[in-house]
Write a protein that holds these residues in place. Structure first.
Motif, short mmCIF file in Angstrom:
data_model
loop_
_atom_site.label_atom_id
_atom_site.label_comp_id
_atom_site.label_asym_id
_atom_site.label_seq_id
_atom_site.Cartn_x
_atom_site.Cartn_y
_atom_site.Cartn_z
N ARG A 66 25.30 21.52 36.35
CA ARG A 66 24.13 20.96 37.00
C ARG A 66 24.22 21.05 38.51
O ARG A 66 23.24 21.14 39.20
N GLY A 68 25.41 23.37 40.38
CA GLY A 68 25.25 24.69 40.95
C GLY A 68 26.51 25.54 40.91
O GLY A 68 26.45 26.73 41.08
N THR A 87 27.02 30.97 35.57
CA THR A 87 27.14 31.20 37.00
C THR A 87 25.74 31.35 37.58
O THR A 87 24.96 32.20 37.10
N ARG A 88 25.42 30.55 38.56
CA ARG A 88 24.11 30.65 39.22
C ARG A 88 24.05 31.92 40.04
O ARG A 88 24.99 32.26 40.75
N THR A 89 22.93 32.62 39.93
CA THR A 89 22.69 33.82 40.72
C THR A 89 21.31 33.68 41.34
O THR A 89 20.32 34.17 40.80
N GLU A 91 17.95 32.06 41.90
CA GLU A 91 17.10 31.18 41.09
C GLU A 91 17.38 31.33 39.60
O GLU A 91 16.83 30.60 38.79
N LYS A 92 18.19 32.29 39.24
CA LYS A 92 18.50 32.54 37.82
C LYS A 92 19.98 32.25 37.60
O LYS A 92 20.66 31.69 38.44
N GLN A 93 20.48 32.66 36.45
CA GLN A 93 21.88 32.45 36.14
C GLN A 93 22.39 33.57 35.24
O GLN A 93 21.61 34.23 34.56
N ARG A 134 16.59 29.23 34.70
CA ARG A 134 17.14 27.88 34.58
C ARG A 134 16.19 27.02 33.77
O ARG A 134 15.00 27.27 33.72
#
Length: 159
Positions: A66, A68, A87-89, A91-93, A134
């Motif tokens: 949560r 980040g 893994t956050r990339t 605005e996406k993951q 997300r």
């Protein structure tokens, strides 16, 4: 105590008063109905396929996910373990996952209000999905090997 029976109109009045108090003092959390509907609205599951719900391997909070930073989540059901690293990339993951026992099983990641992304794990049980939106997320693993095909569904998690 007397055996007092209420008239239907009186009973309806008191039940409506209790309902009003419950709504006022303990309202339904925002988004709960939508999350519940998402969790149970699994499409394209063949009635002949056994559906199993996975459980969390550990009950700790997903602060890393949560917050980040990368986070690892593990689910299990029967003989299957599903481990994912998020893994956050931007605005996406990106979701890197591993299935034990390994095998070329179908993997679908559902995100509420964003549809789903699907892939197939390699023979070592590894899978990768990039550019996953997300939101409220659920993972389905379609295990086609063995005597009977089955689909495992993880609990929903906010990613």
């Amino acid at each position: 105590m007397d055996d007092y029976e209420m008239e239907p109109a009186e009973q309806e009045y008191w039940l409506s008063q209790v309902a009003r108090l419950v709504d006022e003092l303990d309202p339904v959390p925002p988004g709960l109905v939508a999350r519940a509907q998402f969790a149970i609205a699994i499409e394209d599951i063949d009635a002949e396929v056994e559906l199993e719900a996975a459980r969390w391997a550990e009950s700790h909070s997903l602060v890393g996910v949560r917050g980040g930073a990368p986070g690892t989540i593990t689910f299990f059901v029967g003989d299957l373990t599903v481990m994912v690293n998020v893994t956050r990339t931007g605005e996406k993951q990106r979701i890197d996952g591993w299935l034990v026992p390994a095998g070329e099983h179908g993997v679908e990641v559902r995100v509420a209000d964003h549809g789903s992304s699907a892939t197939t794990a390699d023979e070592g049980g590894r899978f990768v999905l990039t550019e996953v939106p997300r939101g409220t997320t659920q993972i389905l693993v379609r295990m086609n090997g063995g005597p009977k095909p089955r689909t495992v569904v993880t609990p929903t998690v906010e990613l």
